[in-house]
Write a protein that holds these residues in place. Structure first.
Motif, PDB file in Angstrom:
ATOM      1  N   ALA A  46       5.696  16.166  14.220  1.00 40.90           N
ATOM      2  CA  ALA A  46       6.737  15.436  13.484  1.00 40.90           C
ATOM      3  C   ALA A  46       6.982  14.070  14.116  1.00 40.90           C
ATOM      4  N   ALA A  47       7.007  14.013  15.429  1.00 39.92           N
ATOM      5  CA  ALA A  47       7.229  12.741  16.117  1.00 39.92           C
ATOM      6  C   ALA A  47       6.118  11.742  15.804  1.00 39.92           C
ATOM      7  N   GLU A  48       4.866  12.210  15.785  1.00 37.25           N
ATOM      8  CA  GLU A  48       3.748  11.311  15.451  1.00 37.25           C
ATOM      9  C   GLU A  48       3.912  10.732  14.048  1.00 37.25           C
ATOM     10  N   ILE A  49       4.367  11.552  13.130  1.00 35.48           N
ATOM     11  CA  ILE A  49       4.582  11.084  11.753  1.00 35.48           C
ATOM     12  C   ILE A  49       5.759  10.122  11.720  1.00 35.48           C
ATOM     13  N   LEU A  59       3.708   6.647   2.422  1.00 34.47           N
ATOM     14  CA  LEU A  59       3.231   7.913   2.976  1.00 34.47           C
ATOM     15  C   LEU A  59       1.712   7.941   3.005  1.00 34.47           C
ATOM     16  N   GLY A  60       1.055   7.364   1.998  1.00 40.07           N
ATOM     17  CA  GLY A  60      -0.405   7.308   1.974  1.00 40.07           C
ATOM     18  C   GLY A  60      -0.963   6.538   3.157  1.00 40.07           C
ATOM     19  N   THR A  61      -0.335   5.428   3.500  1.00 45.79           N
ATOM     20  CA  THR A  61      -0.766   4.641   4.656  1.00 45.79           C
ATOM     21  C   THR A  61      -0.555   5.425   5.942  1.00 45.79           C
ATOM     22  N   ILE A  62       0.579   6.093   6.051  1.00 47.31           N
ATOM     23  CA  ILE A  62       0.860   6.917   7.234  1.00 47.31           C
ATOM     24  C   ILE A  62      -0.187   8.028   7.349  1.00 47.31           C
ATOM     25  N   ILE A  63      -0.499   8.662   6.245  1.00 47.49           N
ATOM     26  CA  ILE A  63      -1.516   9.725   6.231  1.00 47.49           C
ATOM     27  C   ILE A  63      -2.865   9.171   6.687  1.00 47.49           C
ATOM     28  N   ASP A  64      -3.247   8.021   6.147  1.00 48.84           N
ATOM     29  CA  ASP A  64      -4.528   7.407   6.521  1.00 48.84           C
ATOM     30  C   ASP A  64      -4.599   7.119   8.016  1.00 48.84           C
ATOM     31  N   THR A  65      -3.536   6.539   8.580  1.00 46.14           N
ATOM     32  CA  THR A  65      -3.572   6.199  10.004  1.00 46.14           C
ATOM     33  C   THR A  65      -3.613   7.450  10.880  1.00 46.14           C
ATOM     34  N   ALA A  67      -4.934  10.380   9.991  1.00 45.08           N
ATOM     35  CA  ALA A  67      -6.264  10.983   9.832  1.00 45.08           C
ATOM     36  C   ALA A  67      -7.281  10.279  10.722  1.00 45.08           C
ATOM     37  N   VAL A  68      -7.196   8.952  10.808  1.00 45.99           N
ATOM     38  CA  VAL A  68      -8.112   8.196  11.660  1.00 45.99           C
ATOM     39  C   VAL A  68      -7.785   8.436  13.134  1.00 45.99           C
ATOM     40  N   SER A  69      -6.493   8.330  13.489  1.00 46.13           N
ATOM     41  CA  SER A  69      -6.079   8.482  14.891  1.00 46.13           C
ATOM     42  C   SER A  69      -6.474   9.824  15.481  1.00 46.13           C
ATOM     43  N   PHE A  70      -6.380  10.880  14.664  1.00 44.20           N
ATOM     44  CA  PHE A  70      -6.643  12.221  15.167  1.00 44.20           C
ATOM     45  C   PHE A  70      -7.971  12.795  14.694  1.00 44.20           C
ATOM     46  N   ASN A  71      -8.747  11.966  13.971  1.00 44.34           N
ATOM     47  CA  ASN A  71     -10.044  12.399  13.465  1.00 44.34           C
ATOM     48  C   ASN A  71      -9.916  13.771  12.789  1.00 44.34           C
ATOM     49  N   ALA A  72      -8.943  13.853  11.883  1.00 42.25           N
ATOM     50  CA  ALA A  72      -8.644  15.117  11.200  1.00 42.25           C
ATOM     51  C   ALA A  72      -8.862  14.946   9.697  1.00 42.25           C
ATOM     52  N   PRO A  73      -9.102  16.051   8.991  1.00 42.06           N
ATOM     53  CA  PRO A  73      -9.297  15.968   7.541  1.00 42.06           C
ATOM     54  C   PRO A  73      -8.054  15.401   6.855  1.00 42.06           C
ATOM     55  N   ARG A  74      -8.258  14.388   6.036  1.00 36.94           N
ATOM     56  CA  ARG A  74      -7.151  13.714   5.378  1.00 36.94           C
ATOM     57  C   ARG A  74      -6.320  14.677   4.533  1.00 36.94           C
ATOM     58  N   GLU A  75      -6.969  15.611   3.848  1.00 34.28           N
ATOM     59  CA  GLU A  75      -6.221  16.519   2.965  1.00 34.28           C
ATOM     60  C   GLU A  75      -5.268  17.424   3.760  1.00 34.28           C
ATOM     61  N   VAL A  76      -5.654  17.788   4.976  1.00 34.13           N
ATOM     62  CA  VAL A  76      -4.782  18.610   5.827  1.00 34.13           C
ATOM     63  C   VAL A  76      -3.583  17.776   6.277  1.00 34.13           C
ATOM     64  N   VAL A  81       2.164  16.021   6.006  1.00 34.55           N
ATOM     65  CA  VAL A  81       3.070  14.868   5.927  1.00 34.55           C
ATOM     66  C   VAL A  81       3.969  14.971   4.701  1.00 34.55           C
ATOM     67  N   LEU A  82       3.405  15.301   3.553  1.00 33.90           N
ATOM     68  CA  LEU A  82       4.205  15.406   2.328  1.00 33.90           C
ATOM     69  C   LEU A  82       5.232  16.528   2.434  1.00 33.90           C
ATOM     70  N   ALA A  83       4.855  17.653   3.029  1.00 34.39           N
ATOM     71  CA  ALA A  83       5.797  18.768   3.197  1.00 34.39           C
ATOM     72  C   ALA A  83       6.939  18.374   4.133  1.00 34.39           C
ATOM     73  N   MET A  84       6.600  17.742   5.253  1.00 35.38           N
ATOM     74  CA  MET A  84       7.635  17.345   6.192  1.00 35.38           C
ATOM     75  C   MET A  84       8.547  16.279   5.603  1.00 35.38           C
ATOM     76  N   ALA A  85       7.977  15.301   4.910  1.00 33.30           N
ATOM     77  CA  ALA A  85       8.780  14.242   4.306  1.00 33.30           C
ATOM     78  C   ALA A  85       9.731  14.813   3.254  1.00 33.30           C
ATOM     79  N   THR A  86       9.259  15.754   2.477  1.00 35.57           N
ATOM     80  CA  THR A  86      10.113  16.400   1.474  1.00 35.57           C
ATOM     81  C   THR A  86      11.267  17.127   2.156  1.00 35.57           C
ATOM     82  N   ASP A  87      10.954  17.881   3.201  1.00 39.86           N
ATOM     83  CA  ASP A  87      11.985  18.622   3.925  1.00 39.86           C
ATOM     84  C   ASP A  87      13.029  17.676   4.523  1.00 39.86           C
ATOM     85  N   LEU A  88      12.583  16.585   5.144  1.00 46.66           N
ATOM     86  CA  LEU A  88      13.525  15.659   5.760  1.00 46.66           C
ATOM     87  C   LEU A  88      14.320  14.863   4.720  1.00 46.66           C
TER      88      LEU A  88
END
Length: 98
Positions: A46-49, A59-65, A67-76, A81-88
């Motif tokens: 959550a802190a990284e987001i 949110l799309g830009t945050i997701i992109d950065t 995914a690149v920073s952590f070399n993780a699948p963008r869809e994951v 990110v969308l779930a956490m943003a909705t909750d907050l």
């Protein structure tokens, strides 16, 4: 879901609600979301987001950065990110600028 969050999409630009901020507690080495009359502990993910929430990046830009920073699948990353943003947004910590 509140009126503020039903359409949480990658085009939305999140910002902290008035009086709310992310703060690092140096003594405990922990990120905390400070809000009027309440506080939430932010886990490392959550802190990284939330460190990328500046009221300008979508949110799309945050997701992109992330995914690149952590070399993780963008869809994951997008799902998390969308779930956490909705909750907050439901908790009135985040608002949508667009």
């Amino acid at each position: 879901m509140s009126e503020n969050s039903p359409l949480c999409t990658e085009e939305k630009i999140p910002a902290f609600a008035r009086g709310t901020r992310l703060q690092h507690d140096r003594v405990r080495d922990q990120w905390i979301i400070q809000a009027p009359e309440r506080a939430f502990l932010a886990d490392p993910v959550a802190a990284e987001i939330l460190r990328r929430v500046d009221g300008e990046a979508s949110l799309g830009t945050i997701i992109d950065t992330l995914a690149v920073s952590f070399n993780a699948p963008r869809e994951v990353i997008a799902r998390d990110v969308l779930a956490m943003a909705t909750d907050l947004a439901d908790r009135q910590v985040l608002i949508w600028k667009a």
